[in-house]
Design a protein around this motif. Structure first.
Motif, PDB file in Angstrom:
ATOM      1  N   PRO A   1     -31.652  45.580 -95.411  1.00  0.00           N
ATOM      2  CA  PRO A   1     -31.737  46.014 -94.013  1.00  0.00           C
ATOM      3  C   PRO A   1     -32.027  44.844 -93.088  1.00  0.00           C
ATOM      4  CG  PRO A   1     -33.767  46.534 -95.157  1.00  0.00           C
ATOM      5  CD  PRO A   1     -32.822  45.994 -96.196  1.00  0.00           C
ATOM      6  N   LYS A   2     -31.788  45.053 -91.825  1.00  0.00           N
ATOM      7  CA  LYS A   2     -32.202  44.072 -90.831  1.00  0.00           C
ATOM      8  C   LYS A   2     -33.721  44.104 -90.739  1.00  0.00           C
ATOM      9  CE  LYS A   2     -31.919  42.914 -85.913  1.00  0.00           C
ATOM     10  NZ  LYS A   2     -31.401  43.301 -84.581  1.00  0.00           N
ATOM     11  N   VAL A   3     -34.344  42.931 -90.761  1.00  0.00           N
ATOM     12  CA  VAL A   3     -35.801  42.841 -90.798  1.00  0.00           C
ATOM     13  C   VAL A   3     -36.306  42.284 -89.476  1.00  0.00           C
ATOM     14  CG1 VAL A   3     -37.792  41.870 -91.981  1.00  0.00           C
ATOM     15  CG2 VAL A   3     -35.746  42.479 -93.282  1.00  0.00           C
ATOM     16  N   VAL A   4     -37.229  43.004 -88.854  1.00  0.00           N
ATOM     17  CA  VAL A   4     -37.852  42.577 -87.601  1.00  0.00           C
ATOM     18  C   VAL A   4     -39.359  42.542 -87.807  1.00  0.00           C
ATOM     19  CG1 VAL A   4     -38.183  43.046 -85.150  1.00  0.00           C
ATOM     20  CG2 VAL A   4     -35.999  43.624 -86.243  1.00  0.00           C
ATOM     21  N   LEU A   5     -39.937  41.381 -87.575  1.00  0.00           N
ATOM     22  CA  LEU A   5     -41.387  41.215 -87.682  1.00  0.00           C
ATOM     23  C   LEU A   5     -41.958  40.961 -86.297  1.00  0.00           C
ATOM     24  CD1 LEU A   5     -44.048  40.835 -89.251  1.00  0.00           C
ATOM     25  CD2 LEU A   5     -43.405  38.437 -89.581  1.00  0.00           C
ATOM     26  N   ILE A   6     -42.788  41.888 -85.828  1.00  0.00           N
ATOM     27  CA  ILE A   6     -43.483  41.747 -84.545  1.00  0.00           C
ATOM     28  C   ILE A   6     -44.947  41.464 -84.868  1.00  0.00           C
ATOM     29  CG2 ILE A   6     -44.070  42.841 -82.349  1.00  0.00           C
ATOM     30  CD1 ILE A   6     -41.700  44.728 -82.786  1.00  0.00           C
ATOM     31  N   CYS A   7     -45.379  40.247 -84.620  1.00  0.00           N
ATOM     32  CA  CYS A   7     -46.737  39.854 -85.004  1.00  0.00           C
ATOM     33  C   CYS A   7     -47.488  39.306 -83.794  1.00  0.00           C
ATOM     34  CB  CYS A   7     -46.709  38.821 -86.125  1.00  0.00           C
ATOM     35  SG  CYS A   7     -45.584  37.440 -85.855  1.00  0.00           S
ATOM     36  N   ALA A   8     -48.737  39.673 -83.710  1.00  0.00           N
ATOM     37  CA  ALA A   8     -49.583  39.231 -82.606  1.00  0.00           C
ATOM     38  C   ALA A   8     -50.742  38.414 -83.150  1.00  0.00           C
ATOM     39  CB  ALA A   8     -50.104  40.431 -81.815  1.00  0.00           C
ATOM     40  N   PHE A   9     -51.004  37.256 -82.512  1.00  0.00           N
ATOM     41  CA  PHE A   9     -52.117  36.386 -82.879  1.00  0.00           C
ATOM     42  C   PHE A   9     -52.930  36.077 -81.635  1.00  0.00           C
ATOM     43  CE2 PHE A   9     -48.523  35.286 -85.666  1.00  0.00           C
ATOM     44  CZ  PHE A   9     -49.063  35.625 -86.894  1.00  0.00           C
ATOM     45  N   LYS A  10     -54.191  35.709 -81.819  1.00  0.00           N
ATOM     46  CA  LYS A  10     -55.031  35.344 -80.688  1.00  0.00           C
ATOM     47  C   LYS A  10     -54.744  33.924 -80.211  1.00  0.00           C
ATOM     48  CE  LYS A  10     -58.945  38.359 -81.811  1.00  0.00           C
ATOM     49  NZ  LYS A  10     -60.389  38.422 -82.144  1.00  0.00           N
ATOM     50  N   TYR A  11     -54.609  32.985 -81.166  1.00  0.00           N
ATOM     51  CA  TYR A  11     -54.467  31.576 -80.810  1.00  0.00           C
ATOM     52  C   TYR A  11     -53.212  31.002 -81.458  1.00  0.00           C
ATOM     53  CZ  TYR A  11     -59.378  32.417 -79.683  1.00  0.00           C
ATOM     54  OH  TYR A  11     -60.531  32.947 -79.173  1.00  0.00           O
ATOM     55  N   SER A  12     -52.713  29.936 -80.859  1.00  0.00           N
ATOM     56  CA  SER A  12     -51.478  29.330 -81.340  1.00  0.00           C
ATOM     57  C   SER A  12     -51.640  28.730 -82.737  1.00  0.00           C
ATOM     58  CB  SER A  12     -51.001  28.251 -80.356  1.00  0.00           C
ATOM     59  OG  SER A  12     -52.018  27.271 -80.161  1.00  0.00           O
ATOM     60  N   SER A  13     -52.872  28.359 -83.111  1.00  0.00           N
ATOM     61  CA  SER A  13     -53.072  27.806 -84.452  1.00  0.00           C
ATOM     62  C   SER A  13     -52.742  28.826 -85.538  1.00  0.00           C
ATOM     63  CB  SER A  13     -54.514  27.312 -84.615  1.00  0.00           C
ATOM     64  OG  SER A  13     -55.432  28.380 -84.459  1.00  0.00           O
ATOM     65  N   GLU A  14     -52.847  30.111 -85.203  1.00  0.00           N
ATOM     66  CA  GLU A  14     -52.569  31.147 -86.190  1.00  0.00           C
ATOM     67  C   GLU A  14     -51.083  31.307 -86.454  1.00  0.00           C
ATOM     68  OE1 GLU A  14     -54.558  34.761 -85.166  1.00  0.00           O
ATOM     69  OE2 GLU A  14     -56.453  33.766 -84.715  1.00  0.00           O
ATOM     70  N   LEU A  15     -50.249  30.671 -85.647  1.00  0.00           N
ATOM     71  CA  LEU A  15     -48.802  30.716 -85.912  1.00  0.00           C
ATOM     72  C   LEU A  15     -48.460  30.074 -87.250  1.00  0.00           C
ATOM     73  CD1 LEU A  15     -47.377  29.842 -82.370  1.00  0.00           C
ATOM     74  CD2 LEU A  15     -47.240  32.051 -83.535  1.00  0.00           C
TER      75      LEU A  15
END
Length: 614
Positions: free
Chosen positions: A405-419
């Protein structure tokens, strides 16, 4: 029914009948007296009633007028007072009987509460029997059904506490408090029940969310009191009555013993990736025969930090994509995880770390391939269970017989270091050179940084560990035919239990473990040989990695700074006849996604919450 009880009830019924008759008579007399007072000023009273009464009471000993007033005003009140004494005396006896009946009811209520609590206790252990075959039969896993264990625990302790309080009150009001120290060899032992209740209360109090989060060690160690609780519960009600709750506890004991056998050996730790956002990825060696599905978990113990503490973590690897190793991600949040992060992130990180493992545990099967689109919504460390899904789909995308299937990941982080947690989607090695077959789209949102923060950016480093002769690859405790072995253990041990009270259980389980131990030893030698040929030279060293090793992977990521995802808009804009929506992370996030999927705005959304409430 006891003859004395029948006689007491018959006597009480007669007393109640006489009381009612006296009460009615006194009411009539009193109302008659009031009527006389009302009629006194009237002509009827003066000309008719009073002369007739005077004529009847006139005698040698008393004057007619005086006698009439005694009969009209004095005698009725004295009669009411005298008969009132008789009524109150009978009411006192009735009150004593009512008191006795109330005590009897309290005794019955306490007994019924104990019976209901036993029923709840019978189901208490099923959700925490991690290797049980019952949960997968109903599509459940231990980590997802742990909430039922929590609910049942609260119900059991509420009922048993009330059960104990009712009996204590009953013994106090019946002047029989010595019953609290009663320990019968046959029948119910009150003192054993009180000891079990105290142990249960200690466990229950430490489950208060604030205590469990801030003083997790207290919660963890106190929960071992379940051993005391069960021993004295059995002594309280007797072994024969315990057959009501035996199945769940029996399966739990077998599972606990197998976990004990598995955790006796150290698992070889291959490497660790240290992220600047205080997150670790541990890569452990595993046997080729060990397979598991995405969304699994493992329990980890590091004796150098704590010999007793075991903590669950999401598995991020795929048994197909990573056949020789298994990975978990650890976010530094509690005291235990902070100590581990500090140990591995320091310049003088150890060249070997002893690690014991229980697991892996997870769903018996997954159904991700039946959907057109797979949307995964995460917050913070909630991304970790989705890494295993993406890795598994990366492997499936290389097979011509399957359509992913097509995979979409929507992820939220507080700080850019968590990317940097996105870097864990690809393993250190072993991933296909081309992942373009997988339609992967990642929408990353950084909520507190409005632009990339490069001032304090640190590279990801990898720490590799030396092999040790006592370390072994992780393998299934009962081998590849674990379900057959488990069925044999349950059947044979319970059969002997009927004769020897279950003494054979450890013997049967140990035989199965030792049978598979030789097989695992051969695989361990093969895995070590392969690691010796392809792995780095022994020693501990740091190695910087590129943040995005594959260009096709980096092109699938869109980063949004200073904003939160508009979940309703994003979820409703995806096209497809069947869309699976998974949510992991904070409870508020999961509830928000569930509300959108159940709003009726789109019938194609199929929601599932990923929650690990340990």
């Amino acid at each position: 029914m006891d003859t004395n009880v029948v006689n007491r009830r018959s006597s009480h019924k007669e007393i109640s009948t006489v009381q009612a008759a006296i009460r009615l008579l006194l009411m009539v007399v009193f109302l008659g007296t009031l009527l006389n007072w009302i009629m006194t000023p009237t002509t009827t009273y003066k000309q008719n009633w009073l002369p007739n009464i005077q004529a009847k009471v006139n005698s040698t000993y008393i004057e007619s007028k005086q006698g009439a007033r005694l009969v009209i005003y004095t005698l009725p009140i004295l009669f009411v007072a005298a008969m009132g004494c008789v009524y109150l005396h009978m009411a006192k006896k009735s009150k004593n009987y009512q008191m006795e009946r109330w005590q009897s009811k309290l005794d019955t209520v306490a007994l019924v509460l104990g019976l209901v609590g036993n029923v709840c206790l019978a189901f208490l252990f099923y959700p925490v029997t991690r290797g049980s075959s019952l949960l997968p039969l109903f599509g459940l896993t231990s980590e997802n059904s742990i909430k039922y264990h929590i609910w049942l625990g609260h119900i059991v302790m509420t009922i048993f506490t009330t059960h104990g309080i009712c009996f204590i009150i009953y013994w106090v009001v019946t002047n029989n408090l010595s019953q609290m120290l009663k320990w019968e060899k046959i029948g119910v032992s009150n003192l054993a029940g009180e000891i079990a209740l105290v142990a249960g209360l200690a466990m229950w109090l430490t489950t208060i969310p604030r205590i469990r989060r801030k003083v997790f060690e207290l919660f963890f160690y106190t929960h071992y009191l379940y051993i005391i609780f069960m021993i004295f519960f059995i002594l309280h009600v007797g072994i024969s009555y315990c057959c009501m709750m035996l199945p769940g506890f029996y399966l739990f004991v077998i599972d606990r013993f197998l976990r004990f056998l598995q955790s006796r050996r150290n698992v070889r730790l291959l490497s660790a990736r240290v992220l600047p956002c205080e997150t670790l990825e541990l890569n452990l060696s595993k046997s080729l025969g060990l397979s598991y599905n995405p969304l699994g978990i493992m329990f980890i113990n590091v004796p150098s930090i704590s010999k007793l503490q075991w903590h669950p973590f999401s598995i991020t690897s795929s048994s197909n994509l990573d056949p020789n190793k298994i990975s978990i991600v650890i976010k530094s949040e509690g005291s235990w995880t902070k100590k581990l992060y500090q140990m591995l992130s320091s310049p003088s990180s150890p060249d070997r770390l002893e690690v014991s493992v229980e697991g892996p545990y997870g769903p018996a099967s997954t159904d991700f391939l039946r959907y057109d689109t797979l949307v995964m919504v995460s917050g913070g460390s909630g991304i970790t269970p989705f890494i295993s899904i993406i890795r598994e789909l990366i492997f499936v995308s290389t097979m011509s017989n399957y359509k992913t299937p097509k995979v979409v990941l929507i992820c939220a982080f507080k700080y850019s270091s968590e990317l940097t947690m996105l870097d864990l989607i690809l393993p250190i090695s072993g991933s296909p050179s081309n992942i373009s077959n997988l339609q992967l789209q990642i929408e990353a949102f950084v909520t507190r940084d409005k632009e990339p923060n490069t001032d304090n950016s640190e590279p990801i480093k990898t720490v590799r560990f030396k092999p040790h002769a006592t370390d072994a690859p992780l393998s299934a405790i009962l081998g590849p035919n674990n379900w057959l072995w488990l069925g044999l253990i349950i059947a044979s041990s319970f059969l002997i239990f009927l004769i020897l009270l279950g003494i054979i259980t450890p013997m049967t389980a140990s035989a199965a473990v030792f049978w598979n131990k030789r097989r695992n030893a051969i695989e361990a030698i093969q895995v070590q040989n392969e690691e010796g040929e392809t792995g780095p030279s022994p020693g501990s060293y740091d190695m910087e990695l590129e943040s995005l090793p594959h260009q096709s992977f980096s092109q699938s990521i869109n980063v949004h700074y200073g904003q939160r995802p508009d979940l309703q808009r994003m979820l409703l804009e995806y096209n497809g006849s069947s869309i699976k929506v998974l949510a992991a992370g904070p409870k508020s996030l999961r509830h928000a996604v569930a509300t959108i999927c159940s709003s009726g705005l789109a019938d194609k959304l199929h929601f599932e919450s990923i929650s690990f409430s340990w």
